[in-house]
Design a protein around this motif. Sequence first.
Motif, PDB file in Angstrom:
ATOM      1  N   ALA A 163      29.157  25.883 -29.711  1.00 24.77           N
ATOM      2  CA  ALA A 163      28.128  25.885 -28.661  1.00 24.77           C
ATOM      3  C   ALA A 163      26.811  26.423 -29.209  1.00 24.77           C
ATOM      4  CB  ALA A 163      28.598  26.739 -27.477  1.00 24.77           C
ATOM      5  N   GLU A 164      26.884  27.481 -29.994  1.00 27.01           N
ATOM      6  CA  GLU A 164      25.659  28.062 -30.543  1.00 27.01           C
ATOM      7  C   GLU A 164      24.969  27.076 -31.490  1.00 27.01           C
ATOM      8  OE1 GLU A 164      26.100  31.813 -32.515  1.00 27.01           O
ATOM      9  OE2 GLU A 164      23.925  32.122 -32.577  1.00 27.01           O
ATOM     10  N   ALA A 165      25.786  26.409 -32.318  1.00 26.25           N
ATOM     11  CA  ALA A 165      25.208  25.425 -33.251  1.00 26.25           C
ATOM     12  C   ALA A 165      24.530  24.294 -32.465  1.00 26.25           C
ATOM     13  CB  ALA A 165      26.295  24.873 -34.162  1.00 26.25           C
ATOM     14  N   ASP A 166      25.178  23.826 -31.395  1.00 24.15           N
ATOM     15  CA  ASP A 166      24.608  22.738 -30.580  1.00 24.15           C
ATOM     16  C   ASP A 166      23.312  23.183 -29.904  1.00 24.15           C
ATOM     17  OD1 ASP A 166      26.643  21.088 -31.289  1.00 24.15           O
ATOM     18  OD2 ASP A 166      27.760  21.264 -29.403  1.00 24.15           O
ATOM     19  N   VAL A 167      23.340  24.390 -29.330  1.00 23.39           N
ATOM     20  CA  VAL A 167      22.151  24.895 -28.624  1.00 23.39           C
ATOM     21  C   VAL A 167      20.989  25.053 -29.595  1.00 23.39           C
ATOM     22  CG1 VAL A 167      21.182  26.921 -27.457  1.00 23.39           C
ATOM     23  CG2 VAL A 167      23.398  26.026 -26.742  1.00 23.39           C
ATOM     24  N   MET A 168      21.266  25.622 -30.771  1.00 22.12           N
ATOM     25  CA  MET A 168      20.181  25.870 -31.721  1.00 22.12           C
ATOM     26  C   MET A 168      19.592  24.555 -32.240  1.00 22.12           C
ATOM     27  SD  MET A 168      19.874  28.982 -31.377  1.00 22.12           S
ATOM     28  CE  MET A 168      18.504  29.240 -32.511  1.00 22.12           C
ATOM     29  N   ARG A 224      31.159  25.861 -19.161  1.00 21.24           N
ATOM     30  CA  ARG A 224      31.254  24.517 -18.587  1.00 21.24           C
ATOM     31  C   ARG A 224      32.132  23.568 -19.396  1.00 21.24           C
ATOM     32  NH1 ARG A 224      26.564  22.248 -15.736  1.00 21.24           N
ATOM     33  NH2 ARG A 224      25.273  23.915 -14.933  1.00 21.24           N
ATOM     34  N   PHE A 225      32.089  23.706 -20.703  1.00 21.54           N
ATOM     35  CA  PHE A 225      32.781  22.736 -21.559  1.00 21.54           C
ATOM     36  C   PHE A 225      33.821  23.447 -22.419  1.00 21.54           C
ATOM     37  CE2 PHE A 225      28.415  21.262 -20.843  1.00 21.54           C
ATOM     38  CZ  PHE A 225      28.632  20.002 -20.310  1.00 21.54           C
ATOM     39  N   GLU A 226      34.801  22.683 -22.849  1.00 20.46           N
ATOM     40  CA  GLU A 226      35.811  23.252 -23.752  1.00 20.46           C
ATOM     41  C   GLU A 226      35.253  23.260 -25.159  1.00 20.46           C
ATOM     42  OE1 GLU A 226      39.668  21.563 -23.523  1.00 20.46           O
ATOM     43  OE2 GLU A 226      39.812  21.829 -21.354  1.00 20.46           O
ATOM     44  N   VAL A 227      34.553  24.324 -25.477  1.00 21.45           N
ATOM     45  CA  VAL A 227      33.878  24.406 -26.771  1.00 21.45           C
ATOM     46  C   VAL A 227      33.875  25.869 -27.225  1.00 21.45           C
ATOM     47  CG1 VAL A 227      31.615  24.643 -25.652  1.00 21.45           C
ATOM     48  CG2 VAL A 227      31.755  23.743 -27.969  1.00 21.45           C
ATOM     49  N   THR A 228      34.017  26.066 -28.536  1.00 19.42           N
ATOM     50  CA  THR A 228      34.013  27.443 -29.048  1.00 19.42           C
ATOM     51  C   THR A 228      32.594  27.985 -29.034  1.00 19.42           C
ATOM     52  OG1 THR A 228      33.611  26.750 -31.322  1.00 19.42           O
ATOM     53  CG2 THR A 228      35.931  26.880 -30.622  1.00 19.42           C
ATOM     54  N   PRO A 229      32.442  29.310 -28.989  1.00 17.79           N
ATOM     55  CA  PRO A 229      31.086  29.896 -29.011  1.00 17.79           C
ATOM     56  C   PRO A 229      30.300  29.464 -30.250  1.00 17.79           C
ATOM     57  CG  PRO A 229      32.682  31.555 -28.368  1.00 17.79           C
ATOM     58  CD  PRO A 229      33.474  30.345 -28.772  1.00 17.79           C
ATOM     59  N   GLU A 230      30.996  29.315 -31.391  1.00 18.34           N
ATOM     60  CA  GLU A 230      30.313  28.931 -32.638  1.00 18.34           C
ATOM     61  C   GLU A 230      29.737  27.507 -32.505  1.00 18.34           C
ATOM     62  OE1 GLU A 230      33.447  30.152 -32.532  1.00 18.34           O
ATOM     63  OE2 GLU A 230      32.923  32.184 -33.165  1.00 18.34           O
ATOM     64  N   GLY A 238      15.325  11.293 -23.055  1.00 16.89           N
ATOM     65  CA  GLY A 238      16.496  11.553 -22.231  1.00 16.89           C
ATOM     66  C   GLY A 238      17.416  12.565 -22.880  1.00 16.89           C
ATOM     67  N   LEU A 239      18.072  13.353 -22.054  1.00 17.85           N
ATOM     68  CA  LEU A 239      19.081  14.301 -22.537  1.00 17.85           C
ATOM     69  C   LEU A 239      20.409  13.946 -21.897  1.00 17.85           C
ATOM     70  CD1 LEU A 239      17.155  17.705 -22.204  1.00 17.85           C
ATOM     71  CD2 LEU A 239      17.567  16.394 -24.301  1.00 17.85           C
ATOM     72  N   ASN A 240      21.471  13.938 -22.713  1.00 24.66           N
ATOM     73  CA  ASN A 240      22.804  13.645 -22.169  1.00 24.66           C
ATOM     74  C   ASN A 240      23.337  14.848 -21.388  1.00 24.66           C
ATOM     75  OD1 ASN A 240      23.647  15.495 -24.024  1.00 24.66           O
ATOM     76  ND2 ASN A 240      24.617  14.024 -25.413  1.00 24.66           N
ATOM     77  N   GLY A 241      24.583  14.792 -20.979  1.00 21.88           N
ATOM     78  CA  GLY A 241      25.136  15.840 -20.118  1.00 21.88           C
ATOM     79  C   GLY A 241      25.063  17.229 -20.728  1.00 21.88           C
ATOM     80  N   THR A 242      25.439  17.349 -21.994  1.00 20.40           N
ATOM     81  CA  THR A 242      25.392  18.661 -22.658  1.00 20.40           C
ATOM     82  C   THR A 242      23.942  19.120 -22.799  1.00 20.40           C
ATOM     83  OG1 THR A 242      27.273  17.876 -23.963  1.00 20.40           O
ATOM     84  CG2 THR A 242      26.264  19.938 -24.657  1.00 20.40           C
ATOM     85  N   GLY A 243      23.089  18.191 -23.229  1.00 17.44           N
ATOM     86  CA  GLY A 243      21.668  18.527 -23.378  1.00 17.44           C
ATOM     87  C   GLY A 243      21.066  18.934 -22.045  1.00 17.44           C
ATOM     88  N   ALA A 244      21.492  18.253 -20.975  1.00 15.20           N
ATOM     89  CA  ALA A 244      20.968  18.570 -19.642  1.00 15.20           C
ATOM     90  C   ALA A 244      21.366  19.987 -19.223  1.00 15.20           C
ATOM     91  CB  ALA A 244      21.486  17.553 -18.635  1.00 15.20           C
ATOM     92  N   ALA A 245      22.601  20.387 -19.595  1.00 14.17           N
ATOM     93  CA  ALA A 245      23.053  21.738 -19.257  1.00 14.17           C
ATOM     94  C   ALA A 245      22.216  22.788 -19.987  1.00 14.17           C
ATOM     95  CB  ALA A 245      24.540  21.888 -19.611  1.00 14.17           C
ATOM     96  N   VAL A 246      21.958  22.529 -21.269  1.00 13.52           N
ATOM     97  CA  VAL A 246      21.139  23.463 -22.054  1.00 13.52           C
ATOM     98  C   VAL A 246      19.715  23.494 -21.490  1.00 13.52           C
ATOM     99  CG1 VAL A 246      20.166  23.933 -24.340  1.00 13.52           C
ATOM    100  CG2 VAL A 246      22.540  23.101 -24.125  1.00 13.52           C
ATOM    101  N   TRP A 247      19.185  22.306 -21.176  1.00 10.76           N
ATOM    102  CA  TRP A 247      17.824  22.206 -20.625  1.00 10.76           C
ATOM    103  C   TRP A 247      17.703  23.019 -19.337  1.00 10.76           C
ATOM    104  CZ3 TRP A 247      13.113  20.217 -21.941  1.00 10.76           C
ATOM    105  CH2 TRP A 247      12.178  20.094 -20.911  1.00 10.76           C
ATOM    106  N   ALA A 248      18.698  22.908 -18.475  1.00 11.18           N
ATOM    107  CA  ALA A 248      18.639  23.615 -17.186  1.00 11.18           C
ATOM    108  C   ALA A 248      18.503  25.121 -17.395  1.00 11.18           C
ATOM    109  CB  ALA A 248      19.882  23.288 -16.361  1.00 11.18           C
ATOM    110  N   VAL A 249      19.229  25.645 -18.376  1.00 13.66           N
ATOM    111  CA  VAL A 249      19.160  27.096 -18.641  1.00 13.66           C
ATOM    112  C   VAL A 249      17.804  27.463 -19.226  1.00 13.66           C
ATOM    113  CG1 VAL A 249      20.135  29.000 -19.988  1.00 13.66           C
ATOM    114  CG2 VAL A 249      21.667  27.299 -18.947  1.00 13.66           C
ATOM    115  N   LEU A 250      17.392  26.711 -20.270  1.00 13.11           N
ATOM    116  CA  LEU A 250      16.138  27.057 -20.958  1.00 13.11           C
ATOM    117  C   LEU A 250      14.932  26.846 -20.046  1.00 13.11           C
ATOM    118  CD1 LEU A 250      16.818  25.502 -24.499  1.00 13.11           C
ATOM    119  CD2 LEU A 250      17.164  27.873 -23.763  1.00 13.11           C
ATOM    120  N   ALA A 251      14.919  25.724 -19.312  1.00 11.35           N
ATOM    121  CA  ALA A 251      13.783  25.434 -18.427  1.00 11.35           C
ATOM    122  C   ALA A 251      13.726  26.428 -17.275  1.00 11.35           C
ATOM    123  CB  ALA A 251      13.893  24.011 -17.877  1.00 11.35           C
ATOM    124  N   GLY A 252      14.872  27.036 -16.958  1.00 10.49           N
ATOM    125  CA  GLY A 252      14.911  28.028 -15.891  1.00 10.49           C
ATOM    126  C   GLY A 252      14.562  29.425 -16.363  1.00 10.49           C
TER     127      GLY A 252
END
Lengths: 289, 88
Positions: free
Chosen positions: B66-71, B58-64, B30-44
């Motif tokens: 967000a990048e760390a979370d995505v990676m 989508r979220f109140e998060v700095t680019p740094e 399972g992926l939570n809300g943030t993971g689901a957002a990343v999944w939607a982009v990557l899977a697309g």
Amino acid sequence: MVVLPKHITVLPVCYRHSILFGLGVTSELELPLRQSFGPAQVEVVFGHVVAEGVLLFQTDDPHQFACYQQGHAVIVVWSGIRFEVAPERVVVDAEDHDTAAHLLVSAVWSVVLAAHQRESLHGSAVEHKGHTVAILGASGSGKSTAAHALIKRGWRLVSDDLLTFDADLRVVPGPPWMRFLPSHGDAWSGTPDAGGKVRVQPPVSSHPAPIAAIVIMAPEHQRCVRLSGTSAAAALLQQVYNPLLTHPGQVHRRFDLVHALVDRIPIYGAAPRSLSVDQLVRISQETIA
Amino acid sequence: MSYRVPEHVHARPVQGEVMILDTRSNRYLGLNGTGAAVWAVLAGGGSNADAVADLTTRFEVTPETAEADVMRLLEELLRLGLIISAAP
């Protein structure tokens, strides 16, 4: 009136016809079910069953429970009784017919259902005014006790212990009884069955009814909370009745079933034996509203 | 770099999250809300940079962050074989 010649004897009917979790059954083994008529999808016969094939699972004590894949059939061995399960035919190899019937209508039937592309969950379901509440949980979590408490308030039993669903996601009625340990109190007095439990025969609902809510009783839930998304899915997946994979496509069907339930039905988590009848009634009323 | 979901992986959105079935390992994830957002982009077919941009929108998060979370998530998805490189 037909008068028969002396040399003709009318033999007792050995095939009994009944319905078990939506499947028509003719059976040589006497099943403690109401007789009915209609097309039979499964035939239960006596025969010789050899416990061999690809071993899928066995308990530490190999005489207690084992499951083998043998071509398209699944061999289930339990307490020395052997069942060969194919989609349209179950062969029973048993001397103790009472125990064989007890195992057939519950654990073995989950394999029959899987052969018919239907998955099942571990729980009880009761219905009131056309709406069903399903209470899921491991043995001893209090699901049957909670369901019976609702029955005493006028609800009707849909199924106890094993839950399976029709294409519209309604709970399919199971055998018309509930089973309790004799130690649960004088309400469950009587002679224990082959599984060591006493049978209670409450009013039953004989038609599938839409589910208003699902309550999962498990230790990880400290209090009664509404579950959603992947938390609800994970909690439901832990309640699969028979976790063994015995038939092709089961992982997909469980995935689809759980997704559909989470998507359409309110799902709650609660600690084992924690919910009062009033709380269950409130949950059902809130969700129906 | 862009990615795609291999054939043995099936995903379903559920209430803002994602249920995943890996039929190779017969595991559910399972992926939570943030993971689901990343999944939607990557899977697309989107890139990790697209996923970072999507998260910061989508979220109140700095680019740094967000990048760390995505990676971190991408690394885990690649390790589990739930997503693979779309490069030929």
